[in-house]
Motif scaffolding. Structure first.
Motif, PDB file in Angstrom:
ATOM      1  N   ASP A  84       0.830  -1.216   0.000  1.00  0.00           N
ATOM      2  CA  ASP A  84       0.000   0.000   0.000  1.00  0.00           C
ATOM      3  C   ASP A  84       0.862   1.262   0.000  1.00  0.00           C
ATOM      4  OD1 ASP A  84       0.919  -0.723   2.571  1.00  0.00           O
ATOM      5  OD2 ASP A  84      -0.689   0.414   3.554  1.00  0.00           O
ATOM      6  N   VAL A  85       1.965   1.220   0.775  1.00  0.00           N
ATOM      7  CA  VAL A  85       2.861   2.383   0.833  1.00  0.00           C
ATOM      8  C   VAL A  85       3.590   2.543  -0.502  1.00  0.00           C
ATOM      9  CG1 VAL A  85       4.790   3.458   2.062  1.00  0.00           C
ATOM     10  CG2 VAL A  85       3.163   2.017   3.315  1.00  0.00           C
ATOM     11  N   ILE A  86       4.059   1.409  -1.023  1.00  0.00           N
ATOM     12  CA  ILE A  86       4.791   1.445  -2.307  1.00  0.00           C
ATOM     13  C   ILE A  86       3.890   2.011  -3.407  1.00  0.00           C
ATOM     14  CG2 ILE A  86       5.842  -0.019  -4.102  1.00  0.00           C
ATOM     15  CD1 ILE A  86       6.756  -1.880  -1.720  1.00  0.00           C
ATOM     16  N   LEU A  87       2.637   1.576  -3.438  1.00  0.00           N
ATOM     17  CA  LEU A  87       1.706   2.071  -4.460  1.00  0.00           C
ATOM     18  C   LEU A  87       1.427   3.564  -4.295  1.00  0.00           C
ATOM     19  CD1 LEU A  87      -0.904  -0.789  -4.900  1.00  0.00           C
ATOM     20  CD2 LEU A  87       0.542   0.241  -6.673  1.00  0.00           C
ATOM     21  N   ALA A  88       1.252   3.995  -3.053  1.00  0.00           N
ATOM     22  CA  ALA A  88       0.991   5.423  -2.806  1.00  0.00           C
ATOM     23  C   ALA A  88       2.194   6.263  -3.255  1.00  0.00           C
ATOM     24  CB  ALA A  88       0.701   5.659  -1.332  1.00  0.00           C
ATOM     25  N   LEU A  89       3.396   5.794  -2.920  1.00  0.00           N
ATOM     26  CA  LEU A  89       4.610   6.528  -3.325  1.00  0.00           C
ATOM     27  C   LEU A  89       4.737   6.549  -4.848  1.00  0.00           C
ATOM     28  CD1 LEU A  89       7.152   5.189  -0.667  1.00  0.00           C
ATOM     29  CD2 LEU A  89       6.251   7.522  -0.825  1.00  0.00           C
ATOM     30  N   ALA A  90       4.376   5.422  -5.482  1.00  0.00           N
ATOM     31  CA  ALA A  90       4.549   5.297  -6.940  1.00  0.00           C
ATOM     32  C   ALA A  90       3.631   6.245  -7.713  1.00  0.00           C
ATOM     33  CB  ALA A  90       4.310   3.861  -7.378  1.00  0.00           C
ATOM     34  N   LYS A  91       2.610   6.781  -7.048  1.00  0.00           N
ATOM     35  CA  LYS A  91       1.765   7.777  -7.726  1.00  0.00           C
ATOM     36  C   LYS A  91       2.476   9.123  -7.792  1.00  0.00           C
ATOM     37  CE  LYS A  91      -2.604   5.647  -6.556  1.00  0.00           C
ATOM     38  NZ  LYS A  91      -3.552   5.514  -5.456  1.00  0.00           N
ATOM     39  N   LYS A 132      19.627  -0.126  -7.306  1.00  0.00           N
ATOM     40  CA  LYS A 132      19.076  -1.333  -7.932  1.00  0.00           C
ATOM     41  C   LYS A 132      17.827  -1.802  -7.171  1.00  0.00           C
ATOM     42  CE  LYS A 132      20.866  -5.458 -10.086  1.00  0.00           C
ATOM     43  NZ  LYS A 132      21.879  -6.490 -10.048  1.00  0.00           N
ATOM     44  N   THR A 133      17.921  -1.777  -5.841  1.00  0.00           N
ATOM     45  CA  THR A 133      16.756  -2.150  -5.018  1.00  0.00           C
ATOM     46  C   THR A 133      15.574  -1.248  -5.348  1.00  0.00           C
ATOM     47  OG1 THR A 133      18.298  -2.707  -3.249  1.00  0.00           O
ATOM     48  CG2 THR A 133      15.975  -2.538  -2.640  1.00  0.00           C
ATOM     49  N   LEU A 134      15.845   0.064  -5.393  1.00  0.00           N
ATOM     50  CA  LEU A 134      14.793   1.039  -5.690  1.00  0.00           C
ATOM     51  C   LEU A 134      14.136   0.743  -7.044  1.00  0.00           C
ATOM     52  CD1 LEU A 134      13.911   3.954  -4.431  1.00  0.00           C
ATOM     53  CD2 LEU A 134      15.147   4.844  -6.396  1.00  0.00           C
ATOM     54  N   GLN A 135      14.988   0.448  -8.033  1.00  0.00           N
ATOM     55  CA  GLN A 135      14.468   0.167  -9.379  1.00  0.00           C
ATOM     56  C   GLN A 135      13.612  -1.100  -9.379  1.00  0.00           C
ATOM     57  OE1 GLN A 135      18.284   0.050 -11.260  1.00  0.00           O
ATOM     58  NE2 GLN A 135      18.258   2.211 -11.864  1.00  0.00           N
ATOM     59  N   GLN A 136      14.049  -2.103  -8.594  1.00  0.00           N
ATOM     60  CA  GLN A 136      13.277  -3.360  -8.546  1.00  0.00           C
ATOM     61  C   GLN A 136      11.932  -3.153  -7.855  1.00  0.00           C
ATOM     62  OE1 GLN A 136      16.250  -5.814  -6.748  1.00  0.00           O
ATOM     63  NE2 GLN A 136      17.122  -6.455  -8.705  1.00  0.00           N
ATOM     64  N   VAL A 137      11.942  -2.384  -6.773  1.00  0.00           N
ATOM     65  CA  VAL A 137      10.706  -2.202  -5.995  1.00  0.00           C
ATOM     66  C   VAL A 137       9.712  -1.294  -6.734  1.00  0.00           C
ATOM     67  CG1 VAL A 137       9.765  -1.224  -3.846  1.00  0.00           C
ATOM     68  CG2 VAL A 137      11.828  -2.649  -3.786  1.00  0.00           C
ATOM     69  N   PHE A 138      10.211  -0.239  -7.380  1.00  0.00           N
ATOM     70  CA  PHE A 138       9.299   0.739  -7.991  1.00  0.00           C
ATOM     71  C   PHE A 138       9.196   0.635  -9.508  1.00  0.00           C
ATOM     72  CE2 PHE A 138      10.137   2.518  -3.830  1.00  0.00           C
ATOM     73  CZ  PHE A 138       8.873   2.930  -3.443  1.00  0.00           C
ATOM     74  N   GLY A 139      10.073  -0.151 -10.128  1.00  0.00           N
ATOM     75  CA  GLY A 139       9.972  -0.363 -11.573  1.00  0.00           C
ATOM     76  C   GLY A 139      10.348   0.834 -12.424  1.00  0.00           C
ATOM     77  N   VAL A 140      11.000   1.827 -11.824  1.00  0.00           N
ATOM     78  CA  VAL A 140      11.480   2.984 -12.606  1.00  0.00           C
ATOM     79  C   VAL A 140      12.889   3.351 -12.134  1.00  0.00           C
ATOM     80  CG1 VAL A 140       9.239   4.078 -13.060  1.00  0.00           C
ATOM     81  CG2 VAL A 140      10.449   4.605 -10.929  1.00  0.00           C
ATOM     82  N   ASN A 141      13.596   4.089 -12.982  1.00  0.00           N
ATOM     83  CA  ASN A 141      14.867   4.632 -12.518  1.00  0.00           C
ATOM     84  C   ASN A 141      14.576   5.890 -11.699  1.00  0.00           C
ATOM     85  OD1 ASN A 141      17.616   4.855 -12.131  1.00  0.00           O
ATOM     86  ND2 ASN A 141      17.983   5.927 -14.073  1.00  0.00           N
TER      87      ASN A 141
END
Ligand SMILES: [Zn+2]
Length: 494
Positions: A84-91, A132-141
């Motif tokens: 839920d946090v990851i999705l909110a941040l990804a917006k 790399k972790t950030l890119q894997q978790v959020f799917g963006v650079n």
């Protein structure tokens, strides 16, 4: 030839539109506001919810903030199952804030005694892990990077090229060009912006004052033709009494994970007060006419570097030479700005390609880092054959073409010159059109070095650094990158 009356009036109409357009735009310049959150507390689980609440606050208003996230924070969000946090941040916009932030050694600590190339490699190795972790978790650079606390290093800029991150966004005094955005090592950089870095405190009175201050700065920037305001927080400071890293890693402390302490928290009433204060402040800014919120991902398009849009003409070369005669600094060519290093490269090419009184109509430009080192023994005066100067100019061009970096010295008749002296000598030769015989060496100082801070204890005042930490060698390395400094110019809105 007779011009058709319709065509004639169409031309008049078109030219008046073109005439009106820029002036009407400059009457209503846009003030861009970047909200960014250093999202770093991976110890206190409630900091995850704080980040989510702030992320949603922006999404509810159809605007975006930039969340500069620590790699370890991204990892624990996944480990704790906080989709839920990851999705909110990804917006919002996802940016980068180091692998571990405050676990020692931090970037300035491990780079302190490294040279330029070692420092670049080490930064890529250590900070590449969290990215790399950030890119894997959020799917963006990541859209930008900014250092943990005061742990700034010059070598991080070359690593950002490798990471394909085009913007350095933070607030730190290590490099500062007149409190405005600038280019350093070919990376757009936003650090200290004077009164354009602002925030609100948590009480009603503080919010009122902060809104008034925003209005004042907004008005000032509008008069200047537009600009950018930088507003930053940490999600954790909405809920804690003390920073997560302060209670664990202060003054070089490096306890094992099993001994990490939770930071003390605000009461729930105080937490609500903080979120509400911020929300009022945010609404004031979002609803403000003439304001546009921007993320770090959008900022580079606001500040295009036009240096490479067309070749350097003979006219430009004369402007470079005159600027260098006056002072070794960046060069304003009117529609674009060159760094001192770009100016030196262009001058060197012009001189190297000149033959028997004829000169190239134009030369190309190339980005180059400042030199990695400086020779200890240097030639300091004398006269030198024009041919030797020309040969040294060609040698400098070859070195830049090969390494994407200015060499440490210009070699004239087998003797090393400081690049400052070489640039000044070329400038005088070109300005005076003395392209033969003996050339007198001129001496110069790189003025843009003044934009790079001197090593001093207060530059390294971050509480996480070991007691007495400083980094004189690193700031020397940073000063050599002053060859790359130039102001970043805001694109006119249209
Ligand atoms: Zn931080």
């Amino acid at each position: 030839m007779k011009i058709h009356p319709f065509l004639f009036s169409a031309v008049i109409l078109l030219s008046s539109i073109l005439w009106i357009l820029p002036s009407s735009c400059s009457e209503n310049p846009v003030v861009y506001v970047a909200f960014w959150f250093d999202t770093e507390d991976y110890i206190l689980p409630q900091a995850d919810d704080a980040a989510k609440r702030l992320a949603e606050m922006f999404a509810e208003r159809n605007v975006q903030a930039t969340f500069k996230i620590v790699g370890e924070k991204a990892r624990v969000l996944e480990e704790r199952g906080r989709d839920d946090v990851i999705l909110a941040l990804a917006k919002n916009d996802i940016a980068y804030h180091a692998t571990n932030h405050s676990i020692h050694p931090t970037p300035a600590e491990y780079s302190r005694d490294l040279d330029w190339h070692e420092g670049v490699r080490e930064f890529i190795r250590r900070e590449g892990i969290g990215l790399k972790t950030l890119q894997q978790v959020f799917g963006v650079n990541a859209s930008c990077y900014g250092q943990a606390g005061g742990s700034w290093t010059p070598q991080s800029y070359a690593a950002l090229h490798k990471f394909q991150i085009p913007l350095y966004l933070d607030a730190t005094p290590h490099v500062n060009l007149d409190d405005r955005p600038f280019w350093f090592c070919g990376i757009l950089t936003i650090l200290e912006l004077g009164d354009c870095v602002m925030r609100t405190g948590w009480t009603n009175d503080e919010v009122k004052q902060a809104c008034a201050e925003f209005d004042r700065v907004h008005q000032k920037l509008t008069r200047e033709g537009g600009g950018i305001i930088s507003i930053y927080y940490h999600p954790c400071e909405f809920i804690h009494e003390e920073f997560w890293d302060g209670v664990n890693f202060s003054r070089g402390a490096n306890p094992p994970r099993s001994e990490w302490k939770l930071p003390p928290m605000k009461s729930s009433q105080e937490q609500e007060q903080a979120f509400n204060a911020f929300e009022t402040y945010l609404d004031h800014i979002v609803k403000h006419p003439g304001v546009q919120l921007v993320t770090a991902r959008e900022i580079p398009s606001l500040y295009p570097d036009r240096a490479y849009t067309r070749p350097i003409t003979q006219n430009d070369i004369r402007t470079i030479a005159r600027t260098f005669q006056d002072q070794l600094s960046y060069i304003d060519l009117g529609d674009r700005i060159l760094s001192a290093g770009e100016g030196l490269y262009a001058l060197s090419q012009f001189v190297a390609k000149s033959k028997n009184g004829s000169h190239p109509a134009e030369v190309s430009l190339k980005f180059a880092y400042g030199p990695a080192s400086q020779p200890l023994r240097i030639a300091s005066e004398g006269s030198f054959r024009w041919e030797a100067i020309q040969q040294a100019a060609q040698d400098l061009v070859d070195a830049v073409d090969d390494a994407e970096q200015l060499p440490s010295a210009a070699w004239v008749d087998g003797r090393p010159w400081r690049l400052e002296d070489f640039a000044k000598t070329l400038a005088y030769a070109v300005a005076d059109e003395s392209y033969s015989g003996d050339i007198t060496m001129q001496q110069g100082e790189l003025r843009t070095m003044d934009y790079v801070a001197d090593n001093a204890p207060d530059l390294w005042g971050w509480v996480i650094f070991p007691e007495g930490f400083d980094a004189p060698r690193m700031m020397e390395i940073a000063k050599r990158q002053a060859w790359t400094i130039k102001p970043a110019r805001l694109r006119l809105s249209n």
